[in-house]
Design a protein around this motif. Structure first.
Motif, short mmCIF file in Angstrom:
data_model
loop_
_atom_site.label_atom_id
_atom_site.label_comp_id
_atom_site.label_asym_id
_atom_site.label_seq_id
_atom_site.Cartn_x
_atom_site.Cartn_y
_atom_site.Cartn_z
N ALA A 178 58.27 42.17 -73.70
CA ALA A 178 57.53 41.55 -72.59
C ALA A 178 56.84 40.26 -73.04
O ALA A 178 56.85 39.25 -72.32
CB ALA A 178 56.53 42.53 -72.02
N SER A 179 56.25 40.27 -74.24
CA SER A 179 55.57 39.06 -74.72
C SER A 179 56.56 37.92 -74.97
O SER A 179 56.21 36.75 -74.77
CB SER A 179 54.77 39.37 -75.99
OG SER A 179 55.63 39.82 -77.01
N GLN A 180 57.78 38.24 -75.39
CA GLN A 180 58.79 37.20 -75.58
C GLN A 180 59.22 36.61 -74.24
O GLN A 180 59.41 35.40 -74.13
CB GLN A 180 60.03 37.76 -76.28
CG GLN A 180 59.84 38.03 -77.75
CD GLN A 180 61.10 38.64 -78.33
OE1 GLN A 180 61.41 39.79 -78.07
NE2 GLN A 180 61.83 37.86 -79.11
N ILE A 181 59.38 37.47 -73.24
CA ILE A 181 59.76 37.00 -71.91
C ILE A 181 58.69 36.05 -71.38
O ILE A 181 59.00 34.97 -70.85
CB ILE A 181 59.99 38.17 -70.94
CG1 ILE A 181 61.18 39.00 -71.42
CG2 ILE A 181 60.20 37.68 -69.52
CD1 ILE A 181 61.33 40.34 -70.73
N LEU A 182 57.43 36.41 -71.55
CA LEU A 182 56.34 35.54 -71.11
C LEU A 182 56.38 34.21 -71.86
O LEU A 182 56.28 33.15 -71.26
CB LEU A 182 54.99 36.22 -71.33
CG LEU A 182 53.76 35.35 -71.05
CD1 LEU A 182 53.74 34.89 -69.60
CD2 LEU A 182 52.50 36.11 -71.39
N SER A 183 56.56 34.24 -73.17
CA SER A 183 56.54 33.01 -73.95
C SER A 183 57.73 32.10 -73.63
O SER A 183 57.67 30.90 -73.84
CB SER A 183 56.46 33.30 -75.44
OG SER A 183 57.66 33.86 -75.91
N CYS A 184 58.80 32.66 -73.07
CA CYS A 184 59.94 31.84 -72.64
C CYS A 184 59.58 30.95 -71.46
O CYS A 184 60.24 29.94 -71.21
CB CYS A 184 61.12 32.73 -72.24
SG CYS A 184 61.94 33.53 -73.62
N HIS A 185 58.57 31.33 -70.71
CA HIS A 185 58.20 30.60 -69.50
C HIS A 185 57.01 29.66 -69.71
O HIS A 185 56.57 29.02 -68.77
CB HIS A 185 57.90 31.59 -68.37
CG HIS A 185 59.13 32.30 -67.93
ND1 HIS A 185 59.59 33.44 -68.54
CD2 HIS A 185 60.03 32.00 -66.96
CE1 HIS A 185 60.70 33.83 -67.94
NE2 HIS A 185 60.99 32.99 -67.00
N LEU A 186 56.51 29.57 -70.92
CA LEU A 186 55.40 28.66 -71.20
C LEU A 186 55.88 27.22 -71.23
O LEU A 186 57.03 26.95 -71.57
CB LEU A 186 54.75 29.01 -72.55
CG LEU A 186 54.11 30.39 -72.65
CD1 LEU A 186 53.61 30.62 -74.07
CD2 LEU A 186 52.99 30.54 -71.65
N ASN A 187 54.97 26.30 -70.92
CA ASN A 187 55.32 24.88 -71.04
C ASN A 187 55.13 24.43 -72.48
O ASN A 187 54.74 25.22 -73.34
CB ASN A 187 54.52 24.03 -70.05
CG ASN A 187 53.03 24.11 -70.30
OD1 ASN A 187 52.58 24.22 -71.43
ND2 ASN A 187 52.25 24.06 -69.23
N ASP A 188 55.39 23.16 -72.74
CA ASP A 188 55.32 22.64 -74.10
C ASP A 188 53.94 22.12 -74.50
O ASP A 188 53.77 21.58 -75.59
CB ASP A 188 56.35 21.51 -74.29
CG ASP A 188 57.77 22.05 -74.26
OD1 ASP A 188 57.99 23.17 -74.75
OD2 ASP A 188 58.66 21.35 -73.75
N ARG A 189 52.96 22.25 -73.62
CA ARG A 189 51.61 21.78 -73.96
C ARG A 189 50.91 22.83 -74.80
O ARG A 189 50.82 23.99 -74.41
CB ARG A 189 50.81 21.51 -72.69
CG ARG A 189 51.37 20.34 -71.89
CD ARG A 189 50.59 20.15 -70.64
NE ARG A 189 50.93 21.26 -69.74
CZ ARG A 189 50.55 21.34 -68.48
NH1 ARG A 189 49.79 20.42 -67.96
NH2 ARG A 189 50.92 22.36 -67.75
N GLY A 190 50.43 22.45 -75.94
CA GLY A 190 49.76 23.39 -76.82
C GLY A 190 50.70 23.98 -77.85
O GLY A 190 51.92 23.86 -77.74
N ARG A 191 50.10 24.62 -78.83
CA ARG A 191 50.90 25.18 -79.93
C ARG A 191 50.91 26.70 -79.97
O ARG A 191 51.81 27.29 -80.55
CB ARG A 191 50.37 24.64 -81.25
CG ARG A 191 50.57 23.15 -81.38
CD ARG A 191 50.18 22.67 -82.74
NE ARG A 191 50.34 21.23 -82.79
CZ ARG A 191 49.70 20.45 -83.59
NH1 ARG A 191 48.82 20.95 -84.45
NH2 ARG A 191 49.91 19.15 -83.58
N LYS A 192 49.88 27.33 -79.41
CA LYS A 192 49.79 28.79 -79.47
C LYS A 192 49.54 29.32 -78.07
O LYS A 192 48.71 28.79 -77.35
CB LYS A 192 48.68 29.22 -80.42
CG LYS A 192 49.02 28.92 -81.86
CD LYS A 192 48.01 29.53 -82.79
CE LYS A 192 48.40 29.23 -84.22
NZ LYS A 192 47.51 29.81 -85.18
N PRO A 193 50.21 30.35 -77.67
CA PRO A 193 51.35 30.95 -78.37
C PRO A 193 52.56 30.03 -78.34
O PRO A 193 52.67 29.17 -77.49
CB PRO A 193 51.61 32.24 -77.58
CG PRO A 193 51.07 31.99 -76.23
CD PRO A 193 49.93 31.02 -76.40
#
Length: 105
Positions: free
Chosen positions: A71-86
């Protein structure tokens, strides 16, 4: 592309489906493993039955299915490129390629 080379690789190294016919969309998923592509999924559907956006979502869902993403990987796939973490995960990044239709003189 000429009839002498019907399955020429596209720029990414992917190949066209040998069974594809007009007015169909092909969904083909393969996994690269130690120099060999393993077939995972291959189906054709009438093109009028699925939109471009829905087809991209199907591809994403198939990747989730066969990669067993958490689930955490699925969420991180939808993050934008602003920021470094996660860190943004690239598993669901979809690239669509089109054949150019050029005519020989």
């Amino acid at each position: 592309m000429t009839s002498a080379e019907p399955h020429k690789p596209l720029s990414s190294g992917f190949q066209l489906c040998e069974d594809l016919v007009p007015k169909q969309k092909c969904f083909k998923l393969r996994r690269y493993n130690q120099g060999v592509f393993e077939p995972l999924f291959h189906e054709h559907v009438p093109a009028h039955r699925i939109s471009f956006d829905a087809a991209k979502e199907v591809l994403r869902a198939l990747v989730v299915r066969f990669e067993n993403l958490a689930a955490s990987q699925i969420l991180s796939c939808h993050l934008n490129d602003r920021g470094r973490k996660p860190i943004r995960d690239g598993h669901l990044r979809i690239v669509v390629e089109y054949l150019s239709r050029t005519c020989s003189p």
